[in-house]
Write a protein that holds these residues in place. Structure first.
Motif, PDB file in Angstrom:
ATOM      1  N   MET A  70      34.934  21.231  72.412  1.00 34.91           N
ATOM      2  CA  MET A  70      35.598  19.871  72.540  1.00 34.91           C
ATOM      3  C   MET A  70      34.871  19.183  73.695  1.00 34.91           C
ATOM      4  O   MET A  70      34.492  18.003  73.525  1.00 34.91           O
ATOM      5  CB  MET A  70      36.954  20.222  72.972  1.00 34.91           C
ATOM      6  N   GLN A  71      34.442  19.875  74.723  1.00 32.34           N
ATOM      7  CA  GLN A  71      33.833  18.989  75.954  1.00 32.34           C
ATOM      8  C   GLN A  71      32.499  18.552  75.269  1.00 32.34           C
ATOM      9  O   GLN A  71      32.104  17.462  75.745  1.00 32.34           O
ATOM     10  CB  GLN A  71      33.669  20.029  76.880  1.00 32.34           C
ATOM     11  N   ALA A  72      31.853  19.279  74.620  1.00 28.32           N
ATOM     12  CA  ALA A  72      30.368  19.035  74.120  1.00 28.32           C
ATOM     13  C   ALA A  72      30.422  17.751  72.854  1.00 28.32           C
ATOM     14  O   ALA A  72      29.511  16.784  73.278  1.00 28.32           O
ATOM     15  CB  ALA A  72      29.854  20.184  73.565  1.00 28.32           C
ATOM     16  N   LEU A  73      31.532  17.697  72.321  1.00 33.81           N
ATOM     17  CA  LEU A  73      31.569  16.659  71.326  1.00 33.81           C
ATOM     18  C   LEU A  73      31.978  15.397  72.192  1.00 33.81           C
ATOM     19  O   LEU A  73      31.491  14.343  71.872  1.00 33.81           O
ATOM     20  CB  LEU A  73      32.787  17.338  70.427  1.00 33.81           C
ATOM     21  N   VAL A  74      32.788  15.559  73.179  1.00 31.98           N
ATOM     22  CA  VAL A  74      33.293  14.367  73.777  1.00 31.98           C
ATOM     23  C   VAL A  74      31.986  13.821  74.661  1.00 31.98           C
ATOM     24  O   VAL A  74      31.756  12.583  74.531  1.00 31.98           O
ATOM     25  CB  VAL A  74      34.368  14.655  75.004  1.00 31.98           C
ATOM     26  N   GLU A  75      31.057  14.618  75.114  1.00 35.48           N
ATOM     27  CA  GLU A  75      29.860  14.060  75.855  1.00 35.48           C
ATOM     28  C   GLU A  75      29.050  13.343  74.859  1.00 35.48           C
ATOM     29  O   GLU A  75      28.112  12.553  75.200  1.00 35.48           O
ATOM     30  CB  GLU A  75      29.435  15.400  76.847  1.00 35.48           C
TER      31      GLU A  75
ATOM     32  N   GLU B 114      45.987  25.272  79.168  1.00 33.27           N
ATOM     33  CA  GLU B 114      44.732  24.691  79.437  1.00 33.27           C
ATOM     34  C   GLU B 114      43.690  24.103  78.353  1.00 33.27           C
ATOM     35  O   GLU B 114      43.237  23.026  78.463  1.00 33.27           O
ATOM     36  CB  GLU B 114      43.530  25.685  80.294  1.00 33.27           C
ATOM     37  N   THR B 115      44.025  24.683  77.419  1.00 31.15           N
ATOM     38  CA  THR B 115      43.366  24.010  75.936  1.00 31.15           C
ATOM     39  C   THR B 115      44.137  22.919  75.627  1.00 31.15           C
ATOM     40  O   THR B 115      43.341  21.580  75.297  1.00 31.15           O
ATOM     41  CB  THR B 115      43.195  24.965  74.918  1.00 31.15           C
ATOM     42  N   THR B 116      45.342  22.820  75.805  1.00 30.71           N
ATOM     43  CA  THR B 116      46.064  21.756  75.404  1.00 30.71           C
ATOM     44  C   THR B 116      45.828  20.676  76.529  1.00 30.71           C
ATOM     45  O   THR B 116      45.840  19.263  76.193  1.00 30.71           O
ATOM     46  CB  THR B 116      47.646  22.265  75.359  1.00 30.71           C
ATOM     47  N   GLU B 117      45.643  20.998  77.724  1.00 28.65           N
ATOM     48  CA  GLU B 117      45.489  19.861  78.766  1.00 28.65           C
ATOM     49  C   GLU B 117      44.224  19.041  78.633  1.00 28.65           C
ATOM     50  O   GLU B 117      43.954  17.961  78.725  1.00 28.65           O
ATOM     51  CB  GLU B 117      45.332  20.586  80.091  1.00 28.65           C
ATOM     52  N   ALA B 118      43.074  20.024  78.030  1.00 28.70           N
ATOM     53  CA  ALA B 118      41.889  19.412  77.937  1.00 28.70           C
ATOM     54  C   ALA B 118      41.981  18.496  76.655  1.00 28.70           C
ATOM     55  O   ALA B 118      41.337  17.416  76.711  1.00 28.70           O
ATOM     56  CB  ALA B 118      40.793  20.519  77.371  1.00 28.70           C
TER      57      ALA B 118
END
Length: 519
Positions: free
Chosen positions: A196-201, A231-235
């Motif tokens: 998810m983080q890599a896709l956002v970036e 923590e996944t839901t928060e992301a």
């Protein structure tokens, strides 16, 4: 100083088991335990292994003297099969054995060594070597730990490759590595969060949100309504808020948990039923398709080649930037129409200046996609020529074919699909109740399809034996089991079991679409 062997040996334990001696396949061994013995010795290569440990591991239910006698017979058989490489298998003492191998002669040894080195180049080499789970054709207890350890090593390597890519801000590279890892362990939330983080970036926040929703659907379906970790839901919430803060961003409606969303280009048929009993094959196919550009699923009619291919394309399609596309050959009678079927499936029109084959090649040359070619057996020569041309001229196209016979194309990995696991004939006398049938894929498939055909169907103790008989008489063939289950609308399980002597007449009253399309 040891004398180098005359012949070389190549042992493949990841994905389909294979051994070559002097460039030729190892002659067939007398029993499966011969292959298991070679596997154990390879996993402990260049070390002394106690004979009594080998015997006890391979024949755990036999007395010690009998298991040692079995080991001696298997050793004799294995040495004969190894031929000029038999000197690799030695007895340093009367109580031990040792198989001498170089790192390059067994994929698992090269894999372990690459992981141990740990640098990025070595980790990439390890990932390339991992073409599927360790010995996926075997369900021996002693293999589970070895298999799980290598799978975990593969996942750690991909995760580290992704971390290094993130440090370089190589987001596409990180995304690719994480998708490969998630294909093996789709429930590991640390991988989901990293993807998810890599896709956002990389600027694809919408796809990051879809990754989260897909996780929710998997958890909901597999774990009875479980939710992702906080923590996944928060992301996910942070990503959603980030999108909503953009004035020009379109609103993205929340998706219900039972929605089926394909976020990658494809023409795959919509899933109608759940795939049962092919979990091991499915988990192995993703890495194998990444390593080999042509994988052919073979097996008898009705064994489930098409269904497995569809599920594999659905599961791993996101790994390919241009998606997964399926070409149906079942309806073709003219071999010359193979390119036409491919063009139609890909949505291409004939060009005046080019043949359809050239049009297809021109379209696919820049693409990175998975092409599923279904039911090639009656057009074997033309299918093989078509596939060979695509492999040679379209470097980023991977092909998953289904056929009763191998295509015979250079680089092809042939994957033989086996019947579903059968319940024992004496299951009714084992005293384990109706739940025992759910331990076997064939009876589990029959029961689920029975409940679809007849919603009022409830499994009772009296039906355990006839259902086991049906599964065994139909040899664990999925299509035959589905057709038999459909007959429960008019017959009991006992009546179906008693009439299987005339299988053709009994089963032809089932689903016509299934008989014509499920191969």
């Amino acid at each position: 100083m040891s004398v180098p062997p005359i012949e070389n040996i190549v042992i493949t334990l990841f994905g389909p088991f294979a051994v070559q001696v002097g460039g030729r396949p190892l002659p067939p061994l007398r029993s499966r335990n011969g292959a298991h013995l070679l596997t154990l010795l390879t996993l402990h290569a260049n070390r002394e292994v106690a004979r009594n440990w080998l015997a006890g591991t391979l024949w755990p239910d036999s007395r010690e003297e009998q298991s040692l006698a079995n080991l001696r017979r298997s050793l004799t058989d294995l040495r004969q099969a190894l031929g000029l490489c038999a000197d690799r298998l030695s007895s340093p003492t009367t109580q031990t054995l040792r198989l001498r191998l170089n790192e390059t002669e067994a994929d698992v040894l090269a894999f372990d060594a690459a992981l141990k080195r740990g640098d990025e180049e070595s980790l990439r080499h390890a990932v390339a070597l991992y073409s599927g789970p360790l010995r996926p054709d075997s369900y021996e207890v002693w293999l589970e730990t070895e298999r799980a350890g290598r799978e975990e090593g593969y996942l750690r390597a991909l995760e580290r490759i992704a971390q290094l890519a993130v440090e370089r801000q190589a987001w596409q590279e990180a995304t690719h590595a994480l998708r490969l890892a998630i294909a093996v362990d789709p429930m590991r939330e640390s991988l989901i969060a990293a993807l998810m983080q890599a896709l956002v970036e990389s600027g694809d926040a919408a796809e990051a949100m879809q990754v989260y929703r897909s996780l929710r659907m998997r958890l909901h379906e597999s774990l009875d309504g479980a939710e992702p970790a906080p923590e996944t839901t928060e992301a996910y919430r942070r990503i959603r808020a980030r999108i909503q803060q953009r004035p020009t961003a379109p609103s993205i409606p929340a998706l219900p948990l039972n929605s089926v969303v394909r976020a990658f280009p494809n023409n795959l048929p919509k899933r109608i039923t759940q795939l049962i009993g092919r979990e091991q094959e499915l988990s192995s196919l993703g890495p194998c398709l990444q390593k080999s550009r042509l994988v052919t699923l073979t097996g008898a009619g009705g064994i489930g080649k098409t269904r497995l291919a569809q599920e594999a394309a659905e599961t791993y399609g996101k790994v390919y930037s241009d998606g997964a596309w399926m070409v149906e050959f079942a309806h073709l009678t003219d071999p010359a129409m193979v390119p036409n079927a491919a063009a139609e499936a890909l949505g291409l029109r004939e060009e005046t200046e080019n043949s359809l084959l050239q049009t297809v090649k021109n379209h696919l040359q820049p693409k990175h996609l998975l092409l599923v070619l279904d039911n090639c057996e009656h057009l074997l020569t033309s299918s093989a020529r078509f596939v060979d041309k695509l492999l040679r001229e379209c470097p980023n196209v991977h092909i998953l074919a289904t056929s009763r016979q191998a295509l015979g194309v250079t680089g092809e990995v042939v994957w033989q699909i086996s019947p579903l696991a059968l319940p024992p004939a004496e299951i009714a006398a084992m005293g384990e109740g109706t739940s025992a049938l759910l331990d076997y894929a064939s009876s589990r498939l029959f029961i689920e399809r029975a409940q679809m055909a007849l919603p009022t169907f409830v499994l009772s103790a009296e039906e355990v034996r006839p259902i086991a008989q049906i599964c065994r008489r139909l040899d664990g063939i999925p299509l035959a089991l589905e057709l038999a289950a459909a007959r429960l609308r008019s017959l009991s399980a006992s009546q179906i079991a008693s009439r299987l002597d005339d299988r053709f007449r009994l089963l032809t009253g089932g689903n016509r679409a299934a008989r014509s399309s499920r191969r």
